[in-house]
Design a protein around this motif. Structure first.
Motif, mmCIF file in Angstrom:
data_model
loop_
_atom_site.group_PDB
_atom_site.id
_atom_site.type_symbol
_atom_site.label_atom_id
_atom_site.label_comp_id
_atom_site.label_asym_id
_atom_site.label_seq_id
_atom_site.Cartn_x
_atom_site.Cartn_y
_atom_site.Cartn_z
ATOM 1 N N ARG A 135 0.832 -1.205 0.000
ATOM 2 C CA ARG A 135 0.000 0.000 0.000
ATOM 3 C C ARG A 135 0.863 1.251 0.000
ATOM 4 O O ARG A 135 0.534 2.235 -0.658
ATOM 5 C CB ARG A 135 -0.960 -0.017 1.180
ATOM 6 N N SER A 180 -5.965 -5.205 -6.228
ATOM 7 C CA SER A 180 -7.372 -4.856 -5.993
ATOM 8 C C SER A 180 -7.690 -4.783 -4.506
ATOM 9 O O SER A 180 -8.371 -3.861 -4.059
ATOM 10 C CB SER A 180 -8.295 -5.875 -6.662
ATOM 11 N N GLN A 181 -7.192 -5.733 -3.741
ATOM 12 C CA GLN A 181 -7.433 -5.727 -2.291
ATOM 13 C C GLN A 181 -6.795 -4.504 -1.639
ATOM 14 O O GLN A 181 -7.408 -3.844 -0.794
ATOM 15 C CB GLN A 181 -6.873 -6.999 -1.653
ATOM 16 N N LYS A 215 -8.649 -1.267 -2.552
ATOM 17 C CA LYS A 215 -9.896 -1.175 -1.788
ATOM 18 C C LYS A 215 -9.627 -0.631 -0.385
ATOM 19 O O LYS A 215 -10.340 0.251 0.098
ATOM 20 C CB LYS A 215 -10.595 -2.527 -1.712
ATOM 21 N N GLU A 216 -8.596 -1.137 0.254
ATOM 22 C CA GLU A 216 -8.252 -0.675 1.603
ATOM 23 C C GLU A 216 -7.891 0.811 1.598
ATOM 24 O O GLU A 216 -8.329 1.571 2.460
ATOM 25 C CB GLU A 216 -7.087 -1.511 2.146
ATOM 26 N N ARG A 248 -8.819 3.040 -0.675
ATOM 27 C CA ARG A 248 -10.050 3.798 -1.006
ATOM 28 C C ARG A 248 -10.955 3.902 0.207
ATOM 29 O O ARG A 248 -11.491 4.974 0.505
ATOM 30 C CB ARG A 248 -10.802 3.122 -2.154
ATOM 31 N N ASP A 249 -11.142 2.780 0.901
ATOM 32 C CA ASP A 249 -12.018 2.773 2.079
ATOM 33 C C ASP A 249 -11.524 3.744 3.151
ATOM 34 O O ASP A 249 -12.322 4.330 3.875
ATOM 35 C CB ASP A 249 -12.134 1.369 2.664
ATOM 36 N N TYR A 275 -7.021 6.386 -10.977
ATOM 37 C CA TYR A 275 -6.646 6.434 -9.570
ATOM 38 C C TYR A 275 -5.910 7.733 -9.276
ATOM 39 O O TYR A 275 -5.046 8.153 -10.046
ATOM 40 C CB TYR A 275 -5.721 5.262 -9.198
#
Length: 107
Positions: free
Chosen positions: A25, A55-56, A59-60, A62-63, A78
Motif C-alpha cells: 500500500r 485490488s485488495q 480497496k483498503e 479507497r475505504d 486512480y
C-alpha cells in the motif's frame, strides 16, 4: 470498568495507519503521489504485485479515503485524495509532535 471513548481524530488516525500498514500500500501511494495527474491504467502492470492483490490493497486505501478511483472503461482512474491526504498529514504530524514534546523515562 469504564470504557474509553476515542476521539474522532483518534479513530481517523487509526484507520489511516491501518490502511498504510502494508508495504504494498505504501508502494501504491508513493506511485500515485509521483504522478503528475491521475493514473489511468492497471497498477499491477507497474508494480510487482498480482492483479488480485492490487485490488485488495486499492480497496483498503479507497475505504480509508487516501485514494480515489473512478471506472472509465476499460480502465480505472486512480488519484491521491488530496483533501484526505492533507488531513492524514496533519493527524500524523500532531501525533508525532505530541509524542516528541513529552519528556519522560525514555529520554
Amino acid at each position: 470498568m469504564q470504557s474509553r471513548h476515542y476521539t474522532d481524530d483518534e479513530q481517523r488516525l487509526a484507520r489511516l495507519a491501518k490502511a498504510l500498514g502494508h508495504p504494498a500500500r505504501i508502494a501504491i501511494v508513493r506511485f500515485l503521489a509521483a504522478q503528475e495527474s491521475c493514473f489511468f491504467g492497471d497498477i499491477h502492470e507497474v508494480l510487482p504485485i498480482s492483479k488480485a492483490t492490487v485490488s485488495q490493497h486499492l480497496k483498503e486505501l479507497r475505504d480509508a479515503g487516501l485514494i480515489q478511483g473512478e471506472i472509465h472503461p476499460p480502465k480505472v482512474r486512480y488519484c491521491i485524495n488530496r483533501e484526505n491526504w492533507d488531513l492524514a498529514r496533519r493527524l500524523f504530524a500532531d501525533l508525532f509532535r505530541e509524542c516528541a514534546d513529552k519528556h519522560g523515562c525514555c529520554d
